[in-house]
Design a protein around this motif. Sequence first.
Motif, mmCIF file in Angstrom:
data_model
loop_
_atom_site.group_PDB
_atom_site.id
_atom_site.type_symbol
_atom_site.label_atom_id
_atom_site.label_comp_id
_atom_site.label_asym_id
_atom_site.label_seq_id
_atom_site.Cartn_x
_atom_site.Cartn_y
_atom_site.Cartn_z
ATOM 1 N N LEU A 7 -6.090 -4.529 3.994
ATOM 2 C CA LEU A 7 -4.826 -4.791 3.324
ATOM 3 C C LEU A 7 -5.037 -5.177 1.870
ATOM 4 O O LEU A 7 -4.238 -4.833 1.013
ATOM 5 N N LEU A 10 -5.390 -2.118 -0.122
ATOM 6 C CA LEU A 10 -4.131 -1.417 -0.275
ATOM 7 C C LEU A 10 -3.132 -2.186 -1.143
ATOM 8 O O LEU A 10 -2.029 -1.709 -1.385
ATOM 9 N N HIS A 11 -3.503 -3.360 -1.600
ATOM 10 C CA HIS A 11 -2.640 -4.210 -2.413
ATOM 11 C C HIS A 11 -2.180 -3.466 -3.662
ATOM 12 O O HIS A 11 -2.978 -2.885 -4.395
ATOM 13 N N ASP A 12 -0.888 -3.448 -3.897
ATOM 14 C CA ASP A 12 -0.310 -2.749 -5.042
ATOM 15 C C ASP A 12 0.444 -3.761 -5.897
ATOM 16 O O ASP A 12 1.464 -4.292 -5.470
ATOM 17 N N ASP A 15 4.134 -3.133 -6.203
ATOM 18 C CA ASP A 15 4.909 -3.540 -5.032
ATOM 19 C C ASP A 15 5.170 -5.042 -5.023
ATOM 20 O O ASP A 15 6.217 -5.494 -4.591
ATOM 21 N N ARG A 59 3.528 -5.813 3.938
ATOM 22 C CA ARG A 59 2.647 -5.281 4.990
ATOM 23 C C ARG A 59 3.205 -3.978 5.555
ATOM 24 O O ARG A 59 2.482 -3.006 5.745
ATOM 25 N N CYS A 62 2.838 -0.995 2.976
ATOM 26 C CA CYS A 62 1.522 -0.567 2.480
ATOM 27 C C CYS A 62 1.081 0.776 3.053
ATOM 28 O O CYS A 62 0.301 1.483 2.421
ATOM 29 N N GLY A 67 5.141 3.446 -0.982
ATOM 30 C CA GLY A 67 5.110 1.991 -0.922
ATOM 31 C C GLY A 67 6.511 1.437 -0.748
ATOM 32 O O GLY A 67 7.392 2.081 -0.178
#
Length: 157
Positions: A7, A10-12, A15, A59, A62, A67
């Motif tokens: 995760l 995948l952190h943006d 977002d 969550r 992601c 997104g």
Amino acid sequence: EASLPDLELLHDPEDELLCAHLLDVVRATLGQAPLGAKRRCRLLMPEPLAAQVRTELLRLACSEPCGLRGALLDLCVERGRACHDVGHIAVDPAVVPTFQLTLVLRLDSRLWPKIQGLLAAAPALAPAFGQALKLAPGFRVIKKKLYSSEQLLIEEC
């Protein structure tokens, strides 16, 4: 299901900012929630609940192609056995939605019977009173992918 290190990969950051703005819109929408035939209530979202919702929205977004930008968010509030629709939010109206989230919040059941009794006894006071109701800590979120025939994902938090 992704693990915690996955995760983080995948952190943006986009977002994150979008989610903060989305929560502001959610709070504003809850501030004028239609919970009865003619009554509007100010629903207060405690900070711990907002943090939980934020984490869950990020969550669930992601794994989506766009997104959080591709989300449609339906807000509902449970009051007793009834579920009231209080708003619909397109997170980014310029993006074709890829998934729909239904966020089901609950009124703090410890406060509702007292307020309900007060309003039943004096309905003329309701508009002047400007009902401010606190939301309970738990919520449910339902995710529906709009581009796939996958089953619904229901998360209870």
